[in-house]
Every structure is written in C-alpha cells, then in structure tokens.
Design an enzyme around this catalytic site. Structure first.
Site, PDB file in Angstrom:
ATOM      1  N   GLU A  90       0.832  -1.206   0.000  1.00 50.66           N
ATOM      2  CA  GLU A  90       0.000   0.000   0.000  1.00 50.66           C
ATOM      3  C   GLU A  90       0.865   1.253   0.000  1.00 50.66           C
ATOM      4  O   GLU A  90       0.594   2.212  -0.732  1.00 50.66           O
ATOM      5  CB  GLU A  90      -0.947   0.003   1.209  1.00 50.66           C
ATOM      6  N   TRP A 112      -8.052  -2.550  -0.595  1.00 56.25           N
ATOM      7  CA  TRP A 112      -8.793  -1.392  -1.124  1.00 56.25           C
ATOM      8  C   TRP A 112      -9.963  -1.793  -2.029  1.00 56.25           C
ATOM      9  O   TRP A 112     -10.666  -0.926  -2.573  1.00 56.25           O
ATOM     10  CB  TRP A 112      -7.842  -0.417  -1.858  1.00 56.25           C
ATOM     11  N   TYR A 126      -4.878   9.341  -1.595  1.00 51.12           N
ATOM     12  CA  TYR A 126      -3.533   9.683  -1.088  1.00 51.12           C
ATOM     13  C   TYR A 126      -2.454   9.873  -2.144  1.00 51.12           C
ATOM     14  O   TYR A 126      -1.777  10.901  -2.175  1.00 51.12           O
ATOM     15  CB  TYR A 126      -3.043   8.605  -0.118  1.00 51.12           C
ATOM     16  N   CYS A 178      -8.058   9.331   5.641  1.00 54.21           N
ATOM     17  CA  CYS A 178      -8.126   9.141   7.101  1.00 54.21           C
ATOM     18  C   CYS A 178      -6.865   9.706   7.736  1.00 54.21           C
ATOM     19  O   CYS A 178      -6.933  10.484   8.665  1.00 54.21           O
ATOM     20  CB  CYS A 178      -8.295   7.676   7.423  1.00 54.21           C
ATOM     21  N   ARG A 198      -7.579  11.603  11.186  1.00 59.74           N
ATOM     22  CA  ARG A 198      -8.846  12.178  11.653  1.00 59.74           C
ATOM     23  C   ARG A 198      -9.814  11.118  12.145  1.00 59.74           C
ATOM     24  O   ARG A 198     -10.695  11.374  12.977  1.00 59.74           O
ATOM     25  CB  ARG A 198      -9.516  12.986  10.528  1.00 59.74           C
ATOM     26  N   ASP A 201      -9.873   3.465  12.780  1.00 62.81           N
ATOM     27  CA  ASP A 201     -10.431   2.134  13.021  1.00 62.81           C
ATOM     28  C   ASP A 201      -9.359   1.384  13.819  1.00 62.81           C
ATOM     29  O   ASP A 201      -8.411   0.839  13.261  1.00 62.81           O
ATOM     30  CB  ASP A 201     -10.692   1.502  11.644  1.00 62.81           C
TER      31      ASP A 201
HETATM   32  N1  LIG Z   1     -13.482   0.724   8.066  1.00 68.38           N
HETATM   33  C1  LIG Z   1     -12.295   0.875   7.471  1.00 68.38           C
HETATM   34  N2  LIG Z   1     -11.176   0.614   8.163  1.00 68.38           N
HETATM   35  C2  LIG Z   1      -9.961   0.779   7.591  1.00 68.38           C
HETATM   36  O1  LIG Z   1      -8.942   0.518   8.267  1.00 68.38           O
HETATM   37  C3  LIG Z   1      -9.874   1.236   6.250  1.00 68.38           C
HETATM   38  C4  LIG Z   1     -11.060   1.499   5.561  1.00 68.38           C
HETATM   39  N3  LIG Z   1     -12.266   1.311   6.184  1.00 68.38           N
HETATM   40  N4  LIG Z   1     -11.049   1.928   4.266  1.00 68.38           N
HETATM   41  C5  LIG Z   1      -9.816   2.224   3.590  1.00 68.38           C
HETATM   42  C6  LIG Z   1      -8.649   1.519   4.121  1.00 68.38           C
HETATM   43  C7  LIG Z   1      -8.468   0.080   3.774  1.00 68.38           C
HETATM   44  N5  LIG Z   1      -7.774  -0.416   4.955  1.00 68.38           N
HETATM   45  C8  LIG Z   1      -7.829  -1.735   5.378  1.00 68.38           C
HETATM   46  C9  LIG Z   1      -8.768  -2.590   4.843  1.00 68.38           C
HETATM   47  C10 LIG Z   1      -8.806  -3.910   5.258  1.00 68.38           C
HETATM   48  C11 LIG Z   1      -7.915  -4.368   6.206  1.00 68.38           C
HETATM   49  C12 LIG Z   1      -7.953  -5.812   6.608  1.00 68.38           C
HETATM   50  O2  LIG Z   1      -8.915  -6.494   6.332  1.00 68.38           O
HETATM   51  N6  LIG Z   1      -6.928  -6.326   7.248  1.00 68.38           N
HETATM   52  C13 LIG Z   1      -6.860  -7.719   7.691  1.00 68.38           C
HETATM   53  C14 LIG Z   1      -6.217  -8.639   6.683  1.00 68.38           C
HETATM   54  C15 LIG Z   1      -5.338  -7.998   5.674  1.00 68.38           C
HETATM   55  C16 LIG Z   1      -4.666  -8.954   4.700  1.00 68.38           C
HETATM   56  O3  LIG Z   1      -4.178 -10.022   5.118  1.00 68.38           O
HETATM   57  O4  LIG Z   1      -4.609  -8.634   3.514  1.00 68.38           O
HETATM   58  C17 LIG Z   1      -6.084  -7.773   8.997  1.00 68.38           C
HETATM   59  O5  LIG Z   1      -6.223  -8.787   9.694  1.00 68.38           O
HETATM   60  O6  LIG Z   1      -5.349  -6.856   9.297  1.00 68.38           O
HETATM   61  C18 LIG Z   1      -6.969  -3.504   6.746  1.00 68.38           C
HETATM   62  C19 LIG Z   1      -6.936  -2.184   6.330  1.00 68.38           C
HETATM   63  C20 LIG Z   1      -7.517   0.648   5.860  1.00 68.38           C
HETATM   64  N7  LIG Z   1      -8.651   1.463   5.589  1.00 68.38           N
HETATM   65  O1  LIG Z   2      -5.858   4.193   6.700  1.00 70.32           O
HETATM   66  C1  LIG Z   2      -6.999   4.134   7.186  1.00 70.32           C
HETATM   67  C2  LIG Z   2      -8.120   4.314   6.395  1.00 70.32           C
HETATM   68  C3  LIG Z   2      -9.326   4.242   6.964  1.00 70.32           C
HETATM   69  N1  LIG Z   2      -9.482   4.006   8.292  1.00 70.32           N
HETATM   70  C4  LIG Z   2     -10.843   3.891   8.839  1.00 70.32           C
HETATM   71  C5  LIG Z   2     -11.341   4.907   9.790  1.00 70.32           C
HETATM   72  C6  LIG Z   2     -12.862   4.766   9.659  1.00 70.32           C
HETATM   73  O2  LIG Z   2     -13.272   3.626  10.432  1.00 70.32           O
HETATM   74  C7  LIG Z   2     -13.042   4.462   8.191  1.00 70.32           C
HETATM   75  C8  LIG Z   2     -13.320   5.685   7.370  1.00 70.32           C
HETATM   76  O3  LIG Z   2     -14.620   6.138   7.599  1.00 70.32           O
HETATM   77  P1  LIG Z   2     -14.990   7.723   7.648  1.00 70.32           P
HETATM   78  O4  LIG Z   2     -16.473   7.728   7.827  1.00 70.32           O
HETATM   79  O5  LIG Z   2     -14.546   8.318   6.363  1.00 70.32           O
HETATM   80  O6  LIG Z   2     -14.272   8.295   8.832  1.00 70.32           O
HETATM   81  O7  LIG Z   2     -11.798   3.908   7.787  1.00 70.32           O
HETATM   82  C9  LIG Z   2      -8.368   3.809   9.077  1.00 70.32           C
HETATM   83  O8  LIG Z   2      -8.460   3.578  10.304  1.00 70.32           O
HETATM   84  N2  LIG Z   2      -7.157   3.887   8.499  1.00 70.32           N
END
Ligand SMILES: Nc1nc(=O)c2c([nH]1)NC[C@@H]1CN(c3ccc(C(=O)N[C@@H](CCC(=O)O)C(=O)O)cc3)CN21
Ligand SMILES: O=c1ccn([C@H]2C[C@H](O)[C@@H](COP(=O)(O)O)O2)c(=O)[nH]1
Length: 298
Positions: A90, A112, A126, A178, A198, A201
């Site tokens: 990423e 993503w 980004y 974020c 900002r 998660d």
């Molecule tokens: N709600 C939410 N949380 C996020 O952290 C987040 C978003 N949305 N939207 C954009 C990006 C995408 N990101 C993500 C999305 C998925 C994982 C995830 O599922 N991680 C798992 C497995 C990853 C893998 O093995 O590929 C984990 O256990 O960390 C982590 C970050 C961070 N961001």
């Molecule tokens: O790099 C990242 C990207 C996204 N997030 C999380 C934070 C929120 O849970 C969602 C985004 O939702 P918004 O309603 O736009 O705030 O994704 C993260 O922690 N880290």
C-alpha cells in the site's frame, strides 16, 4: 525497601504506564510497548457509543496520541499478526501516485477492493495528492519530492508538511483521507514524523497505519541521509467498531505474553521511487500472536 514493597512499587509503575490495561487486570511484560493495546482498552472501557457513516456503530474517544522511538524497534503490533506485505504494498502504491487498485490486486493485496469501482478506480486519494496535487496553473505539485528536498537543504524548516486533505477534491475520492496529513521534524540529525489521522479504526486500520508511517519515516530518513527519531501518531475519532469487540477482547487477553517490536531492514534505494517490496523486511525478530479476523466496515 522490603521485597514486597519493591514489588508493589513496580506494580504501581506498571499501572501508571498502561492505566487502562491495568483496569482489566492486564500487565505487559517489561520492555514491551503496549501503548496501542492500552488505547484499545481505554476505548473498550470508556468509549462513548456513536453511530457512524457505515451503519455499524462504534465506541469512540476523541484525540489521543501514540509515540514510538524508532531507534528502539519497528512498531509492528505483536498481539496479532500484522500483514506487512499489504502495508508495504500500500505504501509503495501511494508513492507511485497510483489511484487504481489494480497494481495492489496484481500483488494479491485486496485491502482497497471494497472502495474501488468496477475498473479499480478510487479517485484522487492519497497517492494522487502526495505526488500530483493539482496546481493553479494546471501543473501538479509533488509534495513528497518537495519534502525530501527540504529535508536535505533546510532540515530546520517548520513547513515540512504533506497533505492528502485536498478539500476541493474530497467529493471525487472513494473515501476521504483518514491519515489526512503529516509533518516532518529534524533535530540532532534525526527525522521524526507526526501523522494526523482524523478517523481511526483501531482494530483493523491503526496497526497498518502505524507500520506504514514508521516505514515511511525510515524511507524519508534514508533518502535525506538522516537517522530516524520518533513516530508520533495523533488520532481524532478513535473508535472500535461494535463488530470488532470480541476480537479486541481476544487481542487484549494476549497482552501479558506480548513481544518486543521487531527491527526493520531497509535496503538503500537511489530515490524514493526506487524502493521495491524486496527492499523492505520487517520480519527480523517478529514474534507475534496469531491472526485475528474481523469484517471491515465499508
Ligand atoms: N473501516 C475501514 N477501516 C480501515 O482501516 C480502512 C477502511 N475502512 N477503508 C480504507 C482503508 C483500507 N484499509 C484496510 C482494509 C482492510 C484491512 C484488513 O482487512 N486487514 C486484515 C487482513 C489484511 C490482509 O491479510 O490482507 C487484517 O487482519 O489486518 C486492513 C486495512 C484501511 N482502511
Ligand atoms: O488508513 C486508514 C483508512 C481508513 N481508516 C478507517 C477509519 C474509519 O473507520 C473508516 C473511514 O470512515 P470515515 O467515515 O470516512 O471516517 O476507515 C483507518 O483507520 N485507516
């Protein structure tokens, strides 16, 4: 001091070090950084119930900070497995200025996918803002190259910021940034970096974000011939999604057996654009607990 007195002083010290973990009766081993887990514990215990855009529901606190001395180790969380391949991919993808999820998908990285359209497009997120922020004259501003030049030429500058928060383009982005912007700071030949996130998660996103910005700090330092200093993570809305609560409890139960952070090996590259996946290795000494799966809120 009596032996028992010493022990209670030690316990008291630990209590202050990680006060929220202590409320759960949890103590991290000596020499182990559990600041992230302490924040998880705080939000679990004290977070205010809040609705959110995704409809999932969260518990949340506002404005917290985590600090990592990057000379002491690489902040890759050990109380669950953090998928460094996705973190590396990423960050390289951001640095490419890429706006399409294809490059990630070709490398087996799917984080993503939920936000991309049928053609993989995500809009000017980004990478686009970091490498080609639209300029008034129709040109593009490469903020990353700019900050590296300033690090080399004028490291005392107080203007070394990179922003993804382009207000005029937010409506074209698949997701508003974020980690909205970061600032670099140099003292005694050491590069420190503070990132403002900002919306955080805490269970799924933040372990990625910490490792990603730690890696970026190492890369920028290497390009500017500096040592690394501190990573400072500042979070705005710090939340645990309601469907991550059991996972967080499982993770916190591991704190007493947490491990020290690993070391980063970063092969020198000729420019910030020349790093490859193979140049980055954060597995040396990475002892960790198993993966904990959780659904991502879309
Ligand atoms: N709600 C939410 N949380 C996020 O952290 C987040 C978003 N949305 N939207 C954009 C990006 C995408 N990101 C993500 C999305 C998925 C994982 C995830 O599922 N991680 C798992 C497995 C990853 C893998 O093995 O590929 C984990 O256990 O960390 C982590 C970050 C961070 N961001
Ligand atoms: O790099 C990242 C990207 C996204 N997030 C999380 C934070 C929120 O849970 C969602 C985004 O939702 P918004 O309603 O736009 O705030 O994704 C993260 O922690 N880290």
């Amino acid at each position: 001091m009596s032996e028992s007195g010493k022990q209670s002083a030690h316990r008291h010290g630990e209590t202050r070090r990680y006060p929220h973990l202590a409320r759960l009766g949890l103590e991290a081993p000596a020499g182990v950084d559990a600041a992230y887990e302490d924040l998880l514990a705080e939000v679990l215990l004290d977070g205010v119930s809040k609705g959110d855009r995704t409809g999932t529901g969260t518990r949340s606190v506002f404005a917290r900070q985590l600090r990592y001395d990057l000379t002491a180790g690489f902040p890759r969380i050990t109380t669950k497995f953090v998928a460094m391949k996705a973190v590396k991919g990423e960050l390289l993808w951001f640095l490419r200025g890429d706006m399409n999820a294809r490059w990630l998908q070709e490398r087996g990285i799917t984080i993503w996918d939920e936000w991309a359209d049928a053609d993989g497009e995500l809009g000017p997120i980004y990478g686009a803002q970091w490498r080609s922020w639209p300029a008034r004259d129709g040109g593009a501003i490469d903020q990353i190259t700019g900050v590296i030049e300033t690090l080399r030429r004028d490291p005392d500058s107080r203007r070394m910021l990179v922003s993804a928060w382009n207000v005029g383009e937010l409506d074209r982005m698949a997701l508003a940034p974020c980690h909205a912007f970061f600032q670099c700071y140099v003292a005694d030949g050491r590069l420190s970096l503070q990132v403002y996130q900002r919306s955080a998660d805490l269970f799924l996103g933040v372990p990625f974000n910490l490792a990603s910005y730690a890696l970026l700090t190492h890369m920028l330092a290497q390009q500017a011939e500096l040592e690394v200093g501190e990573l400072v993570w500042t979070g705005g809305d710090c939340h645990i999604y309601n469907n991550h609560v059991s996972q967080v409890r499982e993770q916190l139960s591991r704190v007493p057996q947490a491990y020290p952070f690993p070391r980063l090996r970063l092969k020198r590259a000729d420019s910030i654009d020349a790093y490859t996946m193979d140049d980055i290795d954060a597995s040396a000494g990475y002892q960790h607990h198993p993966t904990i799966k959780a659904p991502v809120a879309v």
